[in-house]
Design a protein around this motif. Structure first.
Motif, PDB file in Angstrom:
ATOM      1  N   LYS A  86      -6.522  -6.503   4.132  1.00  0.00           N
ATOM      2  CA  LYS A  86      -5.560  -6.440   2.691  1.00  0.00           C
ATOM      3  C   LYS A  86      -5.994  -6.856   0.945  1.00  0.00           C
ATOM      4  CE  LYS A  86      -1.633  -7.632   6.308  1.00  0.00           C
ATOM      5  NZ  LYS A  86      -0.918  -8.504   6.354  1.00  0.00           N
ATOM      6  N   VAL A 103      -7.523  -3.633  -0.151  1.00  0.00           N
ATOM      7  CA  VAL A 103      -6.709  -2.407  -0.750  1.00  0.00           C
ATOM      8  C   VAL A 103      -6.092  -3.660  -2.513  1.00  0.00           C
ATOM      9  CG1 VAL A 103      -4.727  -2.046  -0.242  1.00  0.00           C
ATOM     10  CG2 VAL A 103      -5.938  -1.656   1.411  1.00  0.00           C
ATOM     11  N   ALA A 117      -5.498   1.118   3.022  1.00  0.00           N
ATOM     12  CA  ALA A 117      -3.961   1.347   3.577  1.00  0.00           C
ATOM     13  C   ALA A 117      -3.912   1.314   5.171  1.00  0.00           C
ATOM     14  CB  ALA A 117      -3.322   0.693   2.565  1.00  0.00           C
TER      15      ALA A 117
END
Length: 614
Positions: free
Chosen positions: A244, A247, A263
């Motif tokens: 995460k 990203v 993602a």
């Protein structure tokens, strides 16, 4: 009089003065106001480096409130005024009373300012040796070093604490220290260690990294983060929070393609990252990465199972597809049919209501200006007008859109009526000014130049800057070129070309401009004709022809009204479309050297430097 007595006297006199003039009922307020006045005066003395005077006031404030902040400012004043003896005496007394190790840090700081580094180091070490498991005391000690600029010692506090008390973590505090010392590898590892144990801290870490990126002028952090986070992902491929963060990092670098790939892979693994994809799609569209945004929306739209994002993805995908079409028109002229189909599919699935109102407006403009079907657009907008629950601004915007479509349908009087209704109903707003200007522009298309000039005098004072500037430009055009015989045949032809341009009928506009130039070769409107022709040719992707027209314009009107923009646009054409960097460089150099008042000078200078360095 002693210093302490002086402080008390100042404080007492201020209170007495306020009490005398405002009366007993306001006594508490007076005391508060007096304290504020003393604090402000102390701060002024401190800023002016009058440390002896500031010290007395800060001491009195501390005695009155017991606030540590005032005490520390008092110590700073003593140190800055080189009163080390008083500072050490005060600190030792405070340490005996409280046993708080942070006062040993202050003691060491005073020694270091005296030049006694050995005793300073001993005091610092004594403070760390006395570490206790209470977290608040550990953080207080670390902050004491941090505040006084002793970053290495601040880091040692948390490093020692983690060794002594393994159940406690201080990754966040260490990361802050490493940020201040620009030790990016250690800072990043500290944040990643924090996320490993506390995944919910992701938002906090992202915020702190955003601040670090802001100060990372040379790009050192960007390169280090790419390397560090990839190493962690390889070592711990199953750690979702690292993915995460990666990203997020790619989005900050505007690398939307790589961010989308990451993602999508993450969502396929967890099935729980739709919100990340939605945010990514919105940011990609805003950044002009339409293809990536459309891919993200398409994925969200077709996700299997209970998909709460399906409708919004469908809606936003259609909106972004239209934005992509506009941004790349006329290159995407062939996408007209597929885009029309997408609009219709969306309305079939989601309906035509307030939820899809903004998309109905987009579709109406698409029908009127790109499908050249203004009657269909008018029918759609009239349907939207009948919706319940629309506010005045929404109804006003719909009427302006409807009027625009009527202009392209040739129903000028209906358009005039609609513009007038908006102007009257929403007077004093930017939308009313826009409607008034469009009504005047329509009168210009119709050749009623005297009425236009009267309206322009009003609109030039509009609070909406764009409307005021447009009004000024139209007013200057008419005043500069209106003929005394009132025939104004050439100006009427230019207005007709502008009407075609408004309705996006570029080929017809170009034809009218060619006819004007042939019929009135000596007209003083030729500069305007050439400027418009060049813009149209760029839209039609006829770049060599556009460059030729711009060159002709500059040769004939080197100091004309449109020359600044024409000169810069010519440089852009050479650089971006015709791959003629030397010619582009010559144009930018000319702007920089010979046209210092140009609004394009800074951009021209930047582009010239870029080309010169290649």
């Amino acid at each position: 009089m002693k210093k302490g007595q002086t402080s008390f006297t100042i404080y007492f006199c201020l209170l007495t003065f306020l009490f005398f003039f405002t009366g007993i009922p306001q006594g508490f307020s007076q005391k508060k106001d007096a304290k504020v006045m003393i604090r402000e005066q102390a701060n002024r003395y401190y800023q002016e480096q009058k440390y002896d005077k500031a010290a007395e006031l800060f001491k009195s404030l501390y005695n009155d409130t017991g606030a540590d902040a005032y005490f520390e400012y008092y110590l700073r004043c003593l140190v800055e005024s080189a009163d080390y003896k008083t500072a050490l005496k005060t600190i030792r007394q405070k340490f005996r009373e409280s046993k708080r190790p942070k006062y040993l840090v202050w003691q060491g700081y005073v020694y270091s300012r005296e030049g006694d580094n050995k005793r300073a180091q001993e005091s610092y070490q004594q403070a760390i040796d006395g570490l206790q498991p209470e977290r608040s005391r550990i953080v207080e000690l670390g902050n004491a070093f941090y505040t006084l600029g002793e970053m290495d010692w601040a880091a040692r506090v948390y490093q020692e604490a983690q060794k002594k008390f393994p159940s406690q973590e201080f990754h966040y505090e260490l990361a802050q220290i490493y940020f201040r010392t620009r030790n990016y590898p250690l800072m990043l590892n500290a944040y990643l260690d924090l996320l490993k144990s506390q995944p919910k801290a992701l938002t906090i870490v992202e915020g702190r990294l955003m601040t670090a990126f802001y100060y990372d002028i040379d790009g050192e952090l960007k390169d280090e983060m790419q390397k560090t986070i990839l190493a962690r992902l390889q070592a711990q491929p199953g750690n979702v929070v690292y993915s995460k963060l990666y990203v997020w990092f790619l989005i900050q670098q505007k690398n939307y393609s790589a961010a989308l790939s990451q993602a999508l892979a993450l969502d396929r693994r967890t099935g729980n990252e739709a919100s990340i994809l939605l945010n990514l799609a919105q940011l990609a569209a805003k950044g002009g990465a339409y293809s990536e945004a459309l891919r993200a929306y398409d994925y969200l739209k077709n996700r299997k199972g209970d998909n709460s994002y399906r409708e919004e993805a469908q809606l936003r995908q259609t909106q972004v597809a239209y934005q992509h079409f506009l941004a790349d028109f006329p290159e995407r002229r062939t996408a007209v049919d597929s885009l029309d189909q997408l609009f219709q599919e969306t309305f079939h699935q989601l309906g035509e209501d307030r939820y899809t109102l903004f998309l109905m407006e987009d579709y109406a403009r698409f029908l009127a200006f790109y499908r050249y079907q203004p009657d269909k657009a008018i029918s759609l907008l009239k349907k939207a007008e009948k919706m319940q629950g629309l506010n005045q601004a929404q109804r006003g915007a719909l009427k302006v859109e409807l009027a625009d479509c009527n202009v392209c349908a040739g129903d000028y009087w209906e358009a005039v009526l609609l513009y007038a209704q908006v102007d009257k109903a929403m007077r004093g707003t930017a939308l009313a000014d826009e409607a008034k200007f469009k009504r005047a522009k329509l009168a210009y298309y119709m050749g009623d130049f005297n009425w236009v000039k009267a309206q322009m005098d009003i609109l030039k004072g509009s609070t909406a800057k764009l409307t005021a500037n447009d009004a000024l430009a139209l007013s200057l055009l008419i005043e500069s070129h209106e003929a005394p015989d009132s025939l104004n045949s050439d100006l009427q032809m230019l207005a007709r070309a502008d009407l075609n341009l408004f309705c996006n009928r570029t080929e017809q506009a170009l034809s009218v401009l060619d006819s004007l130039q042939q019929k009135f070769p000596s007209s003083d409107l030729v500069e305007e004709v050439l400027s418009r022709k060049a813009e149209i040719l760029v839209k039609l992707q006829k770049y060599p022809e556009a460059a030729k027209v711009y060159s002709d314009l500059l040769a004939r009107y080197p100091e004309g009204r449109n020359c600044e923009e024409a000169r810069f646009r010519l440089g852009q054409l050479y650089q971006e479309k015709l791959n003629l960097p030397d010619k582009a460089k010559a144009v930018y150099k000319d702007i920089v050297l010979n046209h210092p008042g140009s609004i394009y000078i800074e951009e021209a200078r930047k582009r010239f430097r870029t080309l010169r360095e290649k």
